[in-house]
Design a protein around this motif. Structure first.
Motif, mmCIF file in Angstrom:
data_model
loop_
_atom_site.group_PDB
_atom_site.id
_atom_site.type_symbol
_atom_site.label_atom_id
_atom_site.label_comp_id
_atom_site.label_asym_id
_atom_site.label_seq_id
_atom_site.Cartn_x
_atom_site.Cartn_y
_atom_site.Cartn_z
ATOM 1 N N ALA A 380 4.296 -11.548 -35.561
ATOM 2 C CA ALA A 380 1.951 -11.641 -35.759
ATOM 3 C C ALA A 380 1.163 -11.159 -34.326
ATOM 4 O O ALA A 380 0.495 -10.712 -34.905
ATOM 5 N N VAL A 381 2.319 -11.280 -33.701
ATOM 6 C CA VAL A 381 1.243 -10.887 -32.358
ATOM 7 C C VAL A 381 1.411 -9.040 -32.243
ATOM 8 O O VAL A 381 0.445 -8.800 -32.304
ATOM 9 N N PHE A 382 2.579 -8.828 -32.856
ATOM 10 C CA PHE A 382 2.760 -7.087 -33.064
ATOM 11 C C PHE A 382 1.604 -6.649 -34.423
ATOM 12 O O PHE A 382 1.415 -5.441 -34.231
ATOM 13 N N ASN A 383 2.224 -7.090 -35.080
ATOM 14 C CA ASN A 383 1.273 -6.663 -36.971
ATOM 15 C C ASN A 383 -0.239 -6.679 -35.957
ATOM 16 O O ASN A 383 -1.019 -6.431 -36.804
ATOM 17 N N TYR A 384 -0.328 -8.231 -35.997
ATOM 18 C CA TYR A 384 -2.164 -8.426 -34.918
ATOM 19 C C TYR A 384 -2.561 -7.165 -33.989
ATOM 20 O O TYR A 384 -3.184 -6.177 -33.958
ATOM 21 N N GLU A 385 -1.968 -6.278 -33.011
ATOM 22 C CA GLU A 385 -1.892 -5.577 -32.734
ATOM 23 C C GLU A 385 -2.144 -4.238 -33.179
ATOM 24 O O GLU A 385 -2.761 -3.413 -33.047
ATOM 25 N N LYS A 386 -1.059 -4.216 -34.405
ATOM 26 C CA LYS A 386 -1.511 -2.802 -35.210
ATOM 27 C C LYS A 386 -1.798 -2.487 -36.092
ATOM 28 O O LYS A 386 -2.928 -1.481 -36.369
ATOM 29 N N THR A 387 -2.868 -4.334 -36.518
ATOM 30 C CA THR A 387 -3.792 -3.781 -37.238
ATOM 31 C C THR A 387 -4.715 -3.817 -36.364
ATOM 32 O O THR A 387 -6.218 -2.675 -36.961
ATOM 33 N N ILE A 388 -5.045 -3.768 -35.576
ATOM 34 C CA ILE A 388 -6.604 -3.315 -34.454
ATOM 35 C C ILE A 388 -6.187 -1.951 -34.664
ATOM 36 O O ILE A 388 -6.985 -1.151 -34.916
ATOM 37 N N LEU A 389 -5.032 -0.932 -33.951
ATOM 38 C CA LEU A 389 -4.879 -0.087 -34.155
ATOM 39 C C LEU A 389 -5.046 0.793 -34.896
ATOM 40 O O LEU A 389 -6.243 1.941 -34.461
ATOM 41 N N ASN A 390 -5.201 0.838 -35.820
ATOM 42 C CA ASN A 390 -5.060 1.195 -37.612
ATOM 43 C C ASN A 390 -6.496 1.170 -38.077
ATOM 44 O O ASN A 390 -6.816 2.688 -38.088
ATOM 45 N N GLY A 391 -7.019 -0.055 -37.329
ATOM 46 C CA GLY A 391 -8.728 0.250 -37.856
ATOM 47 C C GLY A 391 -9.365 0.951 -37.327
ATOM 48 O O GLY A 391 -10.108 1.927 -37.411
ATOM 49 N N TYR A 392 -9.021 1.330 -36.010
ATOM 50 C CA TYR A 392 -9.487 2.346 -34.776
ATOM 51 C C TYR A 392 -9.168 3.511 -35.201
ATOM 52 O O TYR A 392 -10.242 4.223 -35.153
ATOM 53 N N MET A 393 -7.756 4.098 -35.609
ATOM 54 C CA MET A 393 -7.887 5.031 -35.633
ATOM 55 C C MET A 393 -8.640 6.026 -36.759
ATOM 56 O O MET A 393 -8.287 7.081 -37.343
ATOM 57 N N GLU A 394 -8.135 4.273 -37.948
ATOM 58 C CA GLU A 394 -8.416 4.885 -39.269
ATOM 59 C C GLU A 394 -10.560 5.340 -39.294
ATOM 60 O O GLU A 394 -11.503 6.489 -39.659
ATOM 61 N N VAL A 395 -10.994 4.976 -38.465
ATOM 62 C CA VAL A 395 -12.549 5.023 -38.035
ATOM 63 C C VAL A 395 -12.514 6.454 -37.634
ATOM 64 O O VAL A 395 -13.788 7.737 -37.770
ATOM 65 N N ALA A 396 -11.723 6.571 -36.186
ATOM 66 C CA ALA A 396 -11.632 8.014 -35.481
ATOM 67 C C ALA A 396 -11.817 9.257 -36.389
ATOM 68 O O ALA A 396 -12.062 9.543 -36.138
ATOM 69 N N ASN A 397 -10.531 9.042 -37.461
ATOM 70 C CA ASN A 397 -10.206 9.792 -37.835
ATOM 71 C C ASN A 397 -11.146 10.254 -38.837
ATOM 72 O O ASN A 397 -11.581 11.850 -39.842
ATOM 73 N N GLN A 398 -11.922 9.390 -39.815
ATOM 74 C CA GLN A 398 -12.846 9.794 -40.633
ATOM 75 C C GLN A 398 -14.190 10.092 -39.896
ATOM 76 O O GLN A 398 -14.570 11.027 -40.434
ATOM 77 N N LEU A 399 -14.217 10.133 -39.217
ATOM 78 C CA LEU A 399 -15.830 11.037 -38.084
ATOM 79 C C LEU A 399 -15.374 11.824 -37.333
ATOM 80 O O LEU A 399 -16.369 12.301 -37.681
ATOM 81 N N SER A 400 -14.075 12.274 -37.323
ATOM 82 C CA SER A 400 -13.828 13.928 -37.234
ATOM 83 C C SER A 400 -13.916 14.434 -38.324
ATOM 84 O O SER A 400 -14.271 16.241 -38.223
#
Length: 477
Positions: A380-400
């Motif tokens: 659950a810890v790793f999934n939580y960290e992965k979900t945060i990282l994925n959310g940040y990457m999605e926003v960064a990719n769409q901004l670009s």
């Protein structure tokens, strides 16, 4: 050995056994990492488009109607709503485990005991009435209340209830995440459908233009200015465009059916404004700061609640090593004759007992459950960290993507203008014998391709805005 020493030895053995039973195996724990970058861009403006309700974010009334229908009828969303009900019922179950379990008992039966037993020998001298012995077959009637209660001295039951509450909140966030996905998918498919409509219109116009060019080639062939090869080349180009027309029509059918599926209905025509697509301007998006993702994105909040529940599961599993205190009580009436059943105090029965029980030997099953709970907590810890990282990457990719698509669209628009002008120029040059048929053919082909690409780029722009709205956590409020 004296009795005093014997009692001391037994007490020492009991203390050691209790210590061994209560000892919990060590397991490495890991705290989650909530650190995120300071900003997506150099700006630290906290204005965030995710806080905008989807009815205000999407301005096309036909699209708003489609999304509204999807939120009412979509089967996946309705399945998720039932998950919420299941989690809510689990909370009721966990609450019930904390309270005493009280029930009633009504019974009737007969009993025949052996005469040459302690029970039978005792009953042989008992008279039911003066001068009458107890019969061999003795009826038995009883009714009363029974209660059992486990004293939650280690908070095992309370932690299990808290874990159930966190899982309920997780399912609520899961429902919100389904809503954001559904809103984004309907909007993206709607824009894709509009793009296909416009591409189909462009292909039809191009077919008409190519057909005119084909007729011109036939006239030029009769005048011996071109060969049969030129006619066949232009004829093949017309056939290719007509084939492309049917491909786009099939894509339109599939896109409409995809929207209908998301809306929970059978295939039908999707109401839309086909002529306004090229005039659509993607709205400006405010991305805020990355830390807002923790509050806005339902999938991150869902992972957070799952993590909290898994931590409580570890505490529940840990409490299994400790002794549990159980209390039971019974009160009621019992007699061998219904006429005596409610006599007091003769037929009255009651009991009160307490017991302390805990594991002592062969605790492998409890250890396995505890280690499994720890492993799931780490997951659950790793999934939580992965979900945060994925959310940040999605926003960064769409901004670009938004930035690059705008630049690409501007260049493609200029390309379309240049190639459209080239069609007339190539036709004029061909009539004056200053250009051959191949130049006319390639110019028309390039113009068609550039127009289709321009429409596709417009669609990607609109999709990128929808995707960043989704990535920021918008659409469920």
């Amino acid at each position: 050995m004296s009795k005093n020493n014997l009692y001391k030895s037994l007490g020492l053995i009991f203390i050691c056994a209790t210590y061994i039973a209560c000892k919990v195996p060590d397991f490495a724990q890991r705290n989650e990492n909530k650190n995120v970058p300071v900003g997506f861009t150099a700006s630290q403006d906290t204005l965030n488009t995710a806080n905008l309700q989807w009815r205000r974010f999407f301005t096309d009334p036909k699209l708003v109607d489609l999304i509204d229908t999807a939120l009412k009828n979509n089967q996946e969303l309705n399945i998720t709503l039932q998950d919420i009900e299941i989690a809510k019922n689990d909370i009721r179950v966990r609450k019930g485990d904390i309270l005493p379990n009280v029930g009633y008992r009504v019974g009737a039966g007969v009993e025949k005991v052996g005469r040459y037993t302690s029970t039978g020998a005792g009953d042989a001298s008992t008279d039911i009435l003066p001068g009458k012995e107890v019969p061999d077959i003795l009826p038995d009637y009883a009714f009363g209340l029974q209660a059992n209660w486990e004293a939650d001295i280690w908070h095992k039951l309370h932690n299990a209830k808290k874990a159930a509450v966190d899982r309920y909140l997780s399912t609520v966030e899961g429902r919100n995440f389904v809503v954001t996905n559904l809103v984004a998918e309907v909007a993206n498919t709607y824009y894709e459908l509009l793009a296909q409509d416009n591409q189909l219109d462009i292909v039809k116009k191009t077919i008409a233009l190519q057909s005119n060019a084909l007729e011109l080639m036939k006239i030029q062939k009769q005048a011996s200015r071109v060969t049969e090869l030129a006619v066949r080349k232009f004829e093949a180009e017309v056939l290719s465009s007509k084939s492309l027309e049917f491909d786009i029509e099939q894509n339109i059918t599939e896109s409409q059916n995809k929207i209908n599926f998301l809306l929970g209905r059978y295939p039908q025509e999707i109401a839309r404004d086909k002529n306004s697509f090229t005039d659509l301007v993607p709205p400006t998006v405010q991305v805020g700061i990355p830390s807002q993702l923790l509050a806005n994105r339902p999938d991150i909040r869902q992972a957070e609640f799952d993590l909290a529940a898994s931590k409580l599961d570890v505490k529940v599993a840990k409490a299994q090593f400790y002794p549990s205190l159980g209390i039971s009580a019974t009160v009621g009436f019992q007699a061998f004759n219904p006429a005596y059943l409610i006599r007091t105090p003769e037929s009255l029965l009651y009991s009160l007992a307490g017991d302390l029980a805990g594991p002592l030997i062969n605790k492998n099953a409890i250890k396995a459950e505890y280690l499994t709970a720890n492993a799931k907590q780490l997951q659950a810890v790793f999934n939580y960290e992965k979900t945060i990282l994925n959310g940040y990457m999605e926003v960064a990719n769409q901004l670009s993507s938004i930035s690059n698509l705008q630049k690409s669209y501007d260049l493609k628009a200029k390309q379309v203008v240049a190639l459209t002008q080239s069609i007339e120029i190539s036709n004029d040059l061909f009539r004056s014998s200053r250009a051959d048929y191949f130049e006319v053919l390639m110019t028309q082909r390039d113009a068609l391709q550039s127009r289709l690409e321009l429409i596709d780029t417009k669609k990607q722009q609109l999709n990128a805005v929808v995707n960043i709205y989704h990535a920021l956590g918008g659409g469920w409020k």
